[in-house]
Design a protein around this motif. Structure first.
Motif, PDB file in Angstrom:
ATOM      1  N   GLU A  17      -1.130   7.099   3.115  1.00 48.89           N
ATOM      2  CA  GLU A  17      -0.397   5.910   3.574  1.00 48.89           C
ATOM      3  C   GLU A  17      -1.348   4.778   3.959  1.00 48.89           C
ATOM      4  O   GLU A  17      -1.101   3.614   3.651  1.00 48.89           O
ATOM      5  CB  GLU A  17       0.506   6.268   4.762  1.00 48.89           C
ATOM      6  N   THR A  18      -2.443   5.139   4.637  1.00 47.88           N
ATOM      7  CA  THR A  18      -3.433   4.128   5.034  1.00 47.88           C
ATOM      8  C   THR A  18      -3.964   3.391   3.807  1.00 47.88           C
ATOM      9  O   THR A  18      -4.029   2.161   3.773  1.00 47.88           O
ATOM     10  CB  THR A  18      -4.618   4.800   5.771  1.00 47.88           C
ATOM     11  N   VAL A  19      -4.341   4.174   2.790  1.00 45.69           N
ATOM     12  CA  VAL A  19      -4.892   3.570   1.574  1.00 45.69           C
ATOM     13  C   VAL A  19      -3.831   2.718   0.879  1.00 45.69           C
ATOM     14  O   VAL A  19      -4.096   1.585   0.473  1.00 45.69           O
ATOM     15  CB  VAL A  19      -5.442   4.662   0.621  1.00 45.69           C
ATOM     16  N   GLU A  20      -2.626   3.267   0.764  1.00 45.10           N
ATOM     17  CA  GLU A  20      -1.532   2.523   0.111  1.00 45.10           C
ATOM     18  C   GLU A  20      -1.278   1.202   0.829  1.00 45.10           C
ATOM     19  O   GLU A  20      -1.068   0.174   0.198  1.00 45.10           O
ATOM     20  CB  GLU A  20      -0.248   3.352   0.117  1.00 45.10           C
ATOM     21  N   ALA A  21      -1.314   1.254   2.171  1.00 44.52           N
ATOM     22  CA  ALA A  21      -0.997   0.060   2.962  1.00 44.52           C
ATOM     23  C   ALA A  21      -2.002  -1.055   2.700  1.00 44.52           C
ATOM     24  O   ALA A  21      -1.627  -2.194   2.462  1.00 44.52           O
ATOM     25  CB  ALA A  21      -0.959   0.413   4.446  1.00 44.52           C
ATOM     26  N   PHE A  22      -3.301  -0.743   2.727  1.00 48.68           N
ATOM     27  CA  PHE A  22      -4.240  -1.851   2.549  1.00 48.68           C
ATOM     28  C   PHE A  22      -4.321  -2.311   1.101  1.00 48.68           C
ATOM     29  O   PHE A  22      -4.618  -3.461   0.816  1.00 48.68           O
ATOM     30  CB  PHE A  22      -5.613  -1.586   3.187  1.00 48.68           C
ATOM     31  N   LEU A  23      -3.996  -1.411   0.170  1.00 50.58           N
ATOM     32  CA  LEU A  23      -3.954  -1.840  -1.229  1.00 50.58           C
ATOM     33  C   LEU A  23      -2.791  -2.798  -1.465  1.00 50.58           C
ATOM     34  O   LEU A  23      -2.915  -3.787  -2.176  1.00 50.58           O
ATOM     35  CB  LEU A  23      -3.817  -0.628  -2.162  1.00 50.58           C
ATOM     36  N   ALA A  24      -1.660  -2.510  -0.819  1.00 48.36           N
ATOM     37  CA  ALA A  24      -0.477  -3.360  -0.976  1.00 48.36           C
ATOM     38  C   ALA A  24      -0.733  -4.736  -0.364  1.00 48.36           C
ATOM     39  O   ALA A  24      -0.366  -5.771  -0.906  1.00 48.36           O
ATOM     40  CB  ALA A  24       0.724  -2.693  -0.325  1.00 48.36           C
ATOM     41  N   LYS A  25      -1.418  -4.714   0.779  1.00 45.36           N
ATOM     42  CA  LYS A  25      -1.702  -5.945   1.519  1.00 45.36           C
ATOM     43  C   LYS A  25      -2.574  -6.901   0.723  1.00 45.36           C
ATOM     44  O   LYS A  25      -2.370  -8.114   0.740  1.00 45.36           O
ATOM     45  CB  LYS A  25      -2.402  -5.541   2.829  1.00 45.36           C
ATOM     46  N   GLU A  26      -3.539  -6.352   0.027  1.00 46.82           N
ATOM     47  CA  GLU A  26      -4.505  -7.209  -0.663  1.00 46.82           C
ATOM     48  C   GLU A  26      -4.435  -7.043  -2.169  1.00 46.82           C
ATOM     49  O   GLU A  26      -5.434  -7.162  -2.862  1.00 46.82           O
ATOM     50  CB  GLU A  26      -5.922  -6.867  -0.192  1.00 46.82           C
ATOM     51  N   LYS A  27      -3.248  -6.750  -2.648  1.00 49.09           N
ATOM     52  CA  LYS A  27      -3.093  -6.378  -4.050  1.00 49.09           C
ATOM     53  C   LYS A  27      -3.821  -7.325  -5.014  1.00 49.09           C
ATOM     54  O   LYS A  27      -4.443  -6.885  -5.969  1.00 49.09           O
ATOM     55  CB  LYS A  27      -1.605  -6.334  -4.409  1.00 49.09           C
ATOM     56  N   ASN A  28      -3.753  -8.610  -4.728  1.00 44.81           N
ATOM     57  CA  ASN A  28      -4.289  -9.566  -5.693  1.00 44.81           C
ATOM     58  C   ASN A  28      -5.807  -9.671  -5.698  1.00 44.81           C
ATOM     59  O   ASN A  28      -6.389 -10.098  -6.669  1.00 44.81           O
ATOM     60  CB  ASN A  28      -3.685 -10.946  -5.448  1.00 44.81           C
ATOM     61  N   GLU A  29      -6.409  -9.269  -4.607  1.00 46.31           N
ATOM     62  CA  GLU A  29      -7.871  -9.401  -4.622  1.00 46.31           C
ATOM     63  C   GLU A  29      -8.585  -8.062  -4.792  1.00 46.31           C
ATOM     64  O   GLU A  29      -9.804  -7.987  -4.650  1.00 46.31           O
ATOM     65  CB  GLU A  29      -8.373 -10.112  -3.353  1.00 46.31           C
ATOM     66  N   ALA A  30      -7.817  -7.026  -5.124  1.00 50.12           N
ATOM     67  CA  ALA A  30      -8.456  -5.726  -5.315  1.00 50.12           C
ATOM     68  C   ALA A  30      -9.396  -5.783  -6.513  1.00 50.12           C
ATOM     69  O   ALA A  30      -8.987  -6.123  -7.611  1.00 50.12           O
ATOM     70  CB  ALA A  30      -7.410  -4.650  -5.519  1.00 50.12           C
ATOM     71  N   GLU A  31     -10.667  -5.478  -6.260  1.00 49.40           N
ATOM     72  CA  GLU A  31     -11.672  -5.545  -7.319  1.00 49.40           C
ATOM     73  C   GLU A  31     -11.347  -4.606  -8.471  1.00 49.40           C
ATOM     74  O   GLU A  31     -11.754  -4.811  -9.597  1.00 49.40           O
ATOM     75  CB  GLU A  31     -13.064  -5.194  -6.767  1.00 49.40           C
ATOM     76  N   ALA A  32     -10.629  -3.558  -8.173  1.00 52.12           N
ATOM     77  CA  ALA A  32     -10.343  -2.573  -9.209  1.00 52.12           C
ATOM     78  C   ALA A  32      -9.168  -2.990 -10.080  1.00 52.12           C
ATOM     79  O   ALA A  32      -8.802  -2.293 -11.006  1.00 52.12           O
ATOM     80  CB  ALA A  32     -10.050  -1.233  -8.566  1.00 52.12           C
ATOM     81  N   GLY A  33      -8.571  -4.140  -9.800  1.00 47.31           N
ATOM     82  CA  GLY A  33      -7.362  -4.537 -10.523  1.00 47.31           C
ATOM     83  C   GLY A  33      -6.175  -3.828  -9.915  1.00 47.31           C
ATOM     84  O   GLY A  33      -6.255  -3.312  -8.800  1.00 47.31           O
TER      85      GLY A  33
END
Lengths: 356, 177
Positions: A55-71
């Motif tokens: 959940e922790t990982v999902e939450a921060f990925l959702a928050k910054e979806k557009n700037e995730a370096e991994a796409g």
């Protein structure tokens, strides 16, 4: 589903690109093992803390979806996948057998071209894996580092000044880095040089393994060379040591290929054409024989003895003729005997797709 | 070489058993190996963790002072509850704190697994590690300064000393704020 469509869906997009030294190096891979400070490691973790990590990982990925370096990363929960789907992911090297079979609360994040896969709750909380075609160790390390930095912005890693990144297994502590290169070395095997090269590489602290098949016998003459030590050396030094050994093995393989072509051209041609004949005509074929023939055909393509066949055929068919993919293509569970028949059919059909 | 069981097929699996110094060799084919079961690759092959576990239990054989080899049965990690014996058995740590809890026993293990190394020399996390990074830099600078003094390159030594002071001041301020 048509075979062409099945292959195009089954082969990871990153694999379809051609990389440097791709006549010998099939792919480069880097894996970083990381853990989050607040949770105990997956082997002792209870359900709640394992889910909390996801959940922790999902939450921060959702928050910054557009700037995730991994796409854009898509998450797959292991418990929601069928055994055959997990097997296919293992055969594509996107997840480990351990995550598929043992991890209770495992999950994997993948990017669109499948060059990045991040396992959660495997042996460690987070395992970042980056793949690239050909010999591109620096590039994959760079990519993995970017993703690592992005994760680190959002979670507190288990890190110790003295021991580095703390991992569940003592063999990964320090950098948590495992870098590996997959190489096709038919001429070194044929000229019986491989048995001398392997111990030499081992002495340098690197491991050599057959990537398909058990033990030291490498199916399809495909070997994986990887670093063993993770503590006491910097990431750059680890990569440099590995890269310099890989470069030497490439040169040795090229020399052995030349030696075969100069000395035993007719015998070599005979062997390679026979293997192509086997693939074009067999009705029942075991994975070991298929791998051997595919390796021969790929060597024939690289040496320009066999023409009109795509280079990709070895990489593609080594993956597609594994049990998981054969069963996925068939859409049913198959016995080993049925798989040998399906394998022969799939290979024949695949070769027919070539414009020859 | 032909298989020692069926004498028909080529032997592809070769085993050497050494029991109490007595050496016996087997050469059999895959087919017979499957039938015999005991030789099946995988069934009696060691996993990395089993191997490691062997190394960890071998702790007593490391030449060291006798007292430091003794592991009290109560030695356990306060965070995850894993005992040293459990760790030695499964070859894996239960949490980050295990590294602290078992610290006194770890150097010989790391030395064997990592070619004699016990200390991290790689990447440091950016956010959590900015002060760690400076401390590492400090250590390197101090070593460099010693070397300059030994080489009688005093100007360079003085420059390095100033650099050291700068970092030390920054670290001090970081602690005070």
């Amino acid at each position: 589903m048509s075979l062409e469509r099945f292959i195009s869906d089954a082969i990871s997009p990153w694999m379809k690109r051609e990389g440097p030294e791709s006549d010998i190096v099939l792919s480069s891979r880097v894996r970083l093992a990381r853990n989050v400070q607040q949770f105990v490691f997956p082997i002792v973790a209870q359900k709640e803390s394992a889910y909390e990590l996801i959940e922790t990982v999902e939450a921060f990925l959702a928050k910054e979806k557009n700037e995730a370096e991994a796409g854009n990363l898509e998450i797959l929960m292991m418990e929601k996948l069928k055994p055959i789907e997990k097997r296919v992911l293992v055969e594509k090297h996107l997840i480990s057998p351990n995550l598929a079979e043992q991890a209770k609360y495992g999950a994997v994040l993948m990017n669109e071209d499948e060059s990045v896969s991040i396992m959660l709750n495997e042996e460690d909380h987070i395992r970042i894996q980056c793949l690239a075609p050909g010999f591109q160790l620096e590039e994959v390390l760079h990519k993995a580092n970017e993703i690592d930095d992005y994760f680190e912005k959002n979670v507190d890693y288990a890190f110790d000044e003295k021991r580095g990144y703390l991992t569940s297994c003592p063999t990964n502590v320090g950098t948590g880095l495992r870098a590996s290169v997959m190489m096709h070395l038919p001429a070194l095997v044929l000229t019986k040089k491989m048995s001398r090269i392997i111990p030499a590489i081992n002495q340098l602290g690197l491991a050599v393994r057959g990537i398909y098949g058990e033990g030291t016998e490498a199916q399809g003459n495909i070997f994986q060379i990887s670093n063993q030590m993770t503590l006491g050396k910097s990431e750059e030094d680890i990569m440099e040591d590995l890269a310099s050994v890989v470069m030497q093995v490439i040169q040795q393989e090229r020399a052995a290929r030349k030696q075969l072509q100069d000395g035993l051209k007719l015998q070599l041609e005979d062997k390679l054409y026979r293997s192509l004949g086997t693939l074009e005509n067999s009705r029942i074929i075991q994975s070991k024989e298929a791998a051997k023939c595919l390796s021969d055909v790929r060597l024939g393509i690289d040496l320009e003895i066999l023409n009109g066949i795509s280079k990709m055929i070895l990489n593609e068919l080594m993956i597609l003729t594994q049990p998981g993919f054969l069963q996925q293509y068939a859409g049913e569970v198959l016995t080993p005997e049925e798989r040998d028949i399906r394998r022969a059919t799939l290979i024949r059909e695949r070769i027919k797709l070539e414009n020859r | 070489m032909n298989c020692e069981e069926c004498h028909e097929r080529e032997a592809s699996l070769h085993f050497t058993k050494i029991i109490n110094g007595e050496k016996t060799e087997f050469h059999i084919c895959e087919h017979c190996a499957k039938e015999k079961g005991e030789f099946l690759p995988g069934s009696n092959s060691f996993s990395i963790h089993q191997l490691l576990s062997g190394l960890l239990h071998g702790d007593g054989h490391v030449p060291n002072t006798p007292s430091s080899n003794f592991i009290p049965p109560s030695l356990a990690c306060e965070k995850c509850g894993m005992s040293y014996y459990q760790f030695a058995k499964i070859g894996r740590f239960g949490c980050d704190h295990c590294y602290k809890a078992f610290d006194s026993k770890l150097n010989p293990i790391f030395k064997r697994v990592h070619g004699g190394n016990t200390l991290h020399a790689g990447k440091i996390p950016k956010r959590a590690g900015s002060s760690i990074q400076e401390k590492k830099q400090l250590q390197q600078l101090k070593q460099a300064m010693q070397q300059y003094i030994l080489n009688e390159e005093f100007e360079k030594a003085a420059e390095t000393r100033d650099e050291i002071r700068g970092i030390e001041n920054r670290l001090q301020q970081g602690r005070d704020s």
